[in-house]
Design a protein around this motif. Structure first.
Motif, PDB file in Angstrom:
ATOM      1  N   SER A 165       0.867  -1.168   0.000  1.00 43.38           N
ATOM      2  CA  SER A 165       0.000   0.000   0.000  1.00 43.38           C
ATOM      3  C   SER A 165       0.909   1.226   0.000  1.00 43.38           C
ATOM      4  CB  SER A 165      -0.945  -0.032   1.204  1.00 43.38           C
ATOM      5  OG  SER A 165      -0.251  -0.321   2.391  1.00 43.38           O
ATOM      6  N   SER A 221      -4.562   3.829   2.668  1.00 45.01           N
ATOM      7  CA  SER A 221      -3.953   2.724   3.384  1.00 45.01           C
ATOM      8  C   SER A 221      -2.431   2.798   3.259  1.00 45.01           C
ATOM      9  CB  SER A 221      -4.456   1.400   2.806  1.00 45.01           C
ATOM     10  OG  SER A 221      -3.863   0.297   3.450  1.00 45.01           O
ATOM     11  N   SER A 260      -0.390  -3.999   4.254  1.00 41.09           N
ATOM     12  CA  SER A 260      -0.967  -2.752   4.754  1.00 41.09           C
ATOM     13  C   SER A 260      -0.998  -2.791   6.268  1.00 41.09           C
ATOM     14  CB  SER A 260      -2.391  -2.571   4.225  1.00 41.09           C
ATOM     15  OG  SER A 260      -3.284  -3.466   4.879  1.00 41.09           O
ATOM     16  N   ASN A 308      -7.088   1.745   7.700  1.00 37.28           N
ATOM     17  CA  ASN A 308      -6.818   2.857   6.794  1.00 37.28           C
ATOM     18  C   ASN A 308      -7.274   4.159   7.453  1.00 37.28           C
ATOM     19  OD1 ASN A 308      -9.627   2.892   6.500  1.00 37.28           O
ATOM     20  ND2 ASN A 308      -9.591   1.794   4.557  1.00 37.28           N
ATOM     21  N   LEU A 346      -7.436   3.411  -3.092  1.00 37.94           N
ATOM     22  CA  LEU A 346      -6.194   3.244  -2.326  1.00 37.94           C
ATOM     23  C   LEU A 346      -6.505   3.065  -0.841  1.00 37.94           C
ATOM     24  CD1 LEU A 346      -3.965   6.000  -3.997  1.00 37.94           C
ATOM     25  CD2 LEU A 346      -4.233   3.599  -4.660  1.00 37.94           C
ATOM     26  N   THR A 373      -7.234  -2.674   2.951  1.00 37.85           N
ATOM     27  CA  THR A 373      -6.370  -3.199   4.008  1.00 37.85           C
ATOM     28  C   THR A 373      -6.422  -4.722   3.968  1.00 37.85           C
ATOM     29  OG1 THR A 373      -8.144  -3.151   5.656  1.00 37.85           O
ATOM     30  CG2 THR A 373      -6.722  -1.193   5.496  1.00 37.85           C
TER      31      THR A 373
END
Length: 286
Positions: free
Chosen positions: A142, A171, A201, A205, A258, A261
């Motif tokens: 990520s 994330s 990740s 997030n 984006l 997770t």
């Protein structure tokens, strides 16, 4: 078993090598680098260092001779054609050198409708590996958390994050955690030879107001959220040479692309990654 790591003197590659040295003996490691003089510390540790040039497949094949597993950390470029050429030369060299296994480091901006400049390559990579005939696994990072640290003085001055992502979350993963997962995966055959794909990740997030609040706590300076437009963001950072490319990435963020997770980091390493609050507090120094 011989592991060859490309980009071994870069930000991520340096940490991957450090983690690999915790897991295997130095004579099982090879650092493939563009500038061997930058890798003297690895030579001092007993690691074999070889020069590579992604534009010279024959020389690349020579560097890969005797390799069992290649850990491919791509070069940094915003040219899709250059990156595809690099990958194709890597695969051609692997075939020539009889390397059977590749761990490919990628990025999670690979959706079909993702407008990020490099998205086409990240979509190409898994399809190309699937048709390559090699054993492989893919690690998709990520967003890297590390660039947030040198960005903090500017944010303190602005008093706001300005990423043009609206109410969408982003994330993150740190270089250190990514490197640990890459090294651990490379040395676990049951997890890395059947086309597996892992998203690295943090467990959570962050929307920009939440991220700003964590930055405020870590720095002691109020950092809110006042987004600029995508065009304004590109113009602000044009002088740094990647304004348009970064703007295209945050356009993907605004689309919610984006924010993914995953628990893959824990699957690979056996523990959770460092969260954003701890990362900021550990790495920020006024």
């Amino acid at each position: 078993m011989t592991y060859t790591i490309t980009g071994a003197t870069g930000h991520l590659g340096t940490l991957v090598m450090a983690n690999m040295l915790k897991l295997v003996v130095p004579n099982e490691l090879r650092a493939a680098v563009h500038t061997p003089s930058k890798a003297q510390s690895l030579v001092d540790k007993g690691v074999d260092v070889v020069a590579i040039d992604y534009l010279q497949p024959d020389k690349l094949a020579q560097a890969l001779q005797g390799t069992d597993t290649l850990v491919y950390i791509p070069s940094k470029t915003y040219s899709v054609l250059d990156r595809v050429t690099e990958l194709e030369n890597i695969l051609a060299a692997m075939k020539q050198a009889a390397v059977s296994h590749i761990i490919a480091v990628s990025f999670f901006a690979d959706q079909e409708d993702n407008p990020f400049t490099m998205s086409a390559f990240y979509g190409y990579l898994p399809r190309r590996l699937a048709s390559s005939g090699f054993k492989y696994a893919i690690l998709k990072n990520s967003l890297y958390a590390d660039p947030l640290i040198p960005y903090l003085p500017e944010l303190i001055q602005r008093q706001n994050l300005i990423y043009p992502v609206g109410d969408q979350a982003l994330s993150f993963i740190s270089y250190a955690d990514s490197a640990e997962a890459i090294a651990k995966l490379a040395t676990q055959p049951t997890l890395n030879q059947d086309g597996q794909s892992y998203l690295l990740s943090q467990t959570q997030n962050y929307t920009m107001p939440t991220l700003g609040a964590l930055m405020t706590e870590a720095t002691g300076h109020k950092i809110g959220y006042a987004p600029v437009t995508n065009a304004e963001f590109a113009e602000i950072y044009a002088a740094e040479g990647d304004g348009q490319e970064l703007a295209s990435m945050y356009r993907a963020g605004e689309m919610g692309l984006l924010a993914q997770t995953s628990t893959a980091f824990e699957t690979i390493t056996g523990h959770e990654p460092q969260d954003m609050a701890a990362f900021l507090k550990t790495n920020y120094h006024a």
